[in-house]
Design a protein around this motif. Structure first.
Motif, PDB file in Angstrom:
ATOM      1  N   SER A 147       0.711  -1.386   0.079  1.00  0.00           N
ATOM      2  CA  SER A 147       0.015  -0.142   0.018  1.00  0.00           C
ATOM      3  C   SER A 147       0.951   1.478   0.098  1.00  0.00           C
ATOM      4  N   LEU A 148       1.779   1.244   0.715  1.00  0.00           N
ATOM      5  CA  LEU A 148       2.799   2.631   0.826  1.00  0.00           C
ATOM      6  C   LEU A 148       3.581   2.634  -0.327  1.00  0.00           C
ATOM      7  N   ALA A 149       4.286   1.582  -1.032  1.00  0.00           N
ATOM      8  CA  ALA A 149       5.148   1.763  -2.161  1.00  0.00           C
ATOM      9  C   ALA A 149       4.648   2.632  -3.319  1.00  0.00           C
TER      10      ALA A 149
ATOM     11  N   VAL B  24       5.412   6.292  -1.778  1.00  0.00           N
ATOM     12  CA  VAL B  24       6.918   6.605  -1.929  1.00  0.00           C
ATOM     13  C   VAL B  24       7.384   6.765  -3.229  1.00  0.00           C
ATOM     14  N   VAL B  25       6.918   6.139  -4.164  1.00  0.00           N
ATOM     15  CA  VAL B  25       7.334   6.294  -5.438  1.00  0.00           C
ATOM     16  C   VAL B  25       6.958   7.748  -5.960  1.00  0.00           C
ATOM     17  N   ILE B  26       5.587   8.033  -5.884  1.00  0.00           N
ATOM     18  CA  ILE B  26       5.027   9.251  -6.220  1.00  0.00           C
ATOM     19  C   ILE B  26       6.256  10.582  -5.433  1.00  0.00           C
ATOM     20  N   CYS B  27       6.430  10.404  -4.313  1.00  0.00           N
ATOM     21  CA  CYS B  27       6.905  11.230  -3.588  1.00  0.00           C
ATOM     22  C   CYS B  27       8.452  11.346  -4.011  1.00  0.00           C
ATOM     23  N   LEU B  28       9.054  10.253  -4.476  1.00  0.00           N
ATOM     24  CA  LEU B  28      10.353  10.474  -4.863  1.00  0.00           C
ATOM     25  C   LEU B  28      10.281  10.993  -6.431  1.00  0.00           C
ATOM     26  N   LEU B  29       9.413  10.716  -7.141  1.00  0.00           N
ATOM     27  CA  LEU B  29       9.345  11.337  -8.361  1.00  0.00           C
ATOM     28  C   LEU B  29       8.851  12.923  -8.430  1.00  0.00           C
ATOM     29  N   LEU B  30       8.405  13.318  -7.233  1.00  0.00           N
ATOM     30  CA  LEU B  30       8.101  14.904  -7.193  1.00  0.00           C
ATOM     31  C   LEU B  30       9.379  15.450  -6.765  1.00  0.00           C
ATOM     32  N   VAL B  31      10.215  14.891  -5.820  1.00  0.00           N
ATOM     33  CA  VAL B  31      11.445  15.537  -5.324  1.00  0.00           C
ATOM     34  C   VAL B  31      12.410  15.472  -6.669  1.00  0.00           C
ATOM     35  N   ALA B  32      12.373  14.425  -7.318  1.00  0.00           N
ATOM     36  CA  ALA B  32      13.499  14.403  -8.400  1.00  0.00           C
ATOM     37  C   ALA B  32      12.969  15.358  -9.552  1.00  0.00           C
TER      38      ALA B  32
END
Length: 188
Positions: free
Chosen positions: A24-26, A29-37
């Motif tokens: 559920s969290l994966a 986390v992927v969306i947050c990493l994409l936003l940061v990148a």
């Protein structure tokens, strides 16, 4: 005998395993990493140094000082003022006035300018206290004293009529000499 059906609460508890929570969290986390990148990519080419216009600070110092305030003028391209401050805002007639301007040089180093009619002013003391004399140098037809500060930086200074001018910083000698050569009486 019939086995009773498990209660909905037990079924819900069985679904709350660590593996299900990770699944559920994966995506989050992927969306947050994409936003940061994406944000890092967008700002990677931006200049992080903010320039200031020292004109109003110089003007205030000129208006309040009891001496002709010198300041760098007409510096070549690449010298960017990043700070300007004066204590003239609180000065009354007869008070000492200090002016400071900081520059980012073309090589990306710091060159600071300070002028005061108080040789004990903090910006002057910070540079000159503990500095060792090196040699007298001629810059733009004016005699300047070259010193090495306690931090190992070069400082160029001159004093005339009770006014101390200091140019110092991590910039090269040539860049500091360029700033010193640009020091002329400022106009209010």
């Amino acid at each position: 005998m019939a086995v009773p059906a498990p209660s909905p609460a037990v079924e819900r508890a069985n679904r709350m395993s660590a593996a299900n929570m990770i699944r559920s969290l994966a995506p989050l986390v992927v969306i947050c990493l994409l936003l940061v990148a994406w944000q890092a990519f967008r700002t990677s080419g931006e200049e992080t140094v903010r320039e200031v216009d020292p004109a109003s600070t110089v003007r205030l110092a000129v208006e309040r000082a009891g001496y002709p305030v010198p300041a760098p003028a007409g510096l070549p391209e690449g010298y960017r003022p990043t700070s300007a401050r004066t204590d003239a805002g609180n000065a009354r007639e007869g008070d000492a006035v200090t002016l400071q301007i900081g520059y980012l040089t073309p090589s990306g180093e710091y060159a600071g300018f300070a002028v005061s009619d108080d040789p004990g002013a903090e910006p002057v003391r910070d540079v000159l206290d503990g500095a060792t004399d090196e040699a007298a140098v001629d810059i733009g037809g004016q005699p300047w004293q070259r010193l090495t500060t306690e931090r190992g930086e070069t400082a160029l200074t001159r004093e005339a009529d009770g006014v101390v001018v200091v140019v110092s910083g991590s910039a090269s000698d040539d860049e500091l000499r360029t700033v010193a050569a640009a020091v002329t009486p400022a106009e209010g």
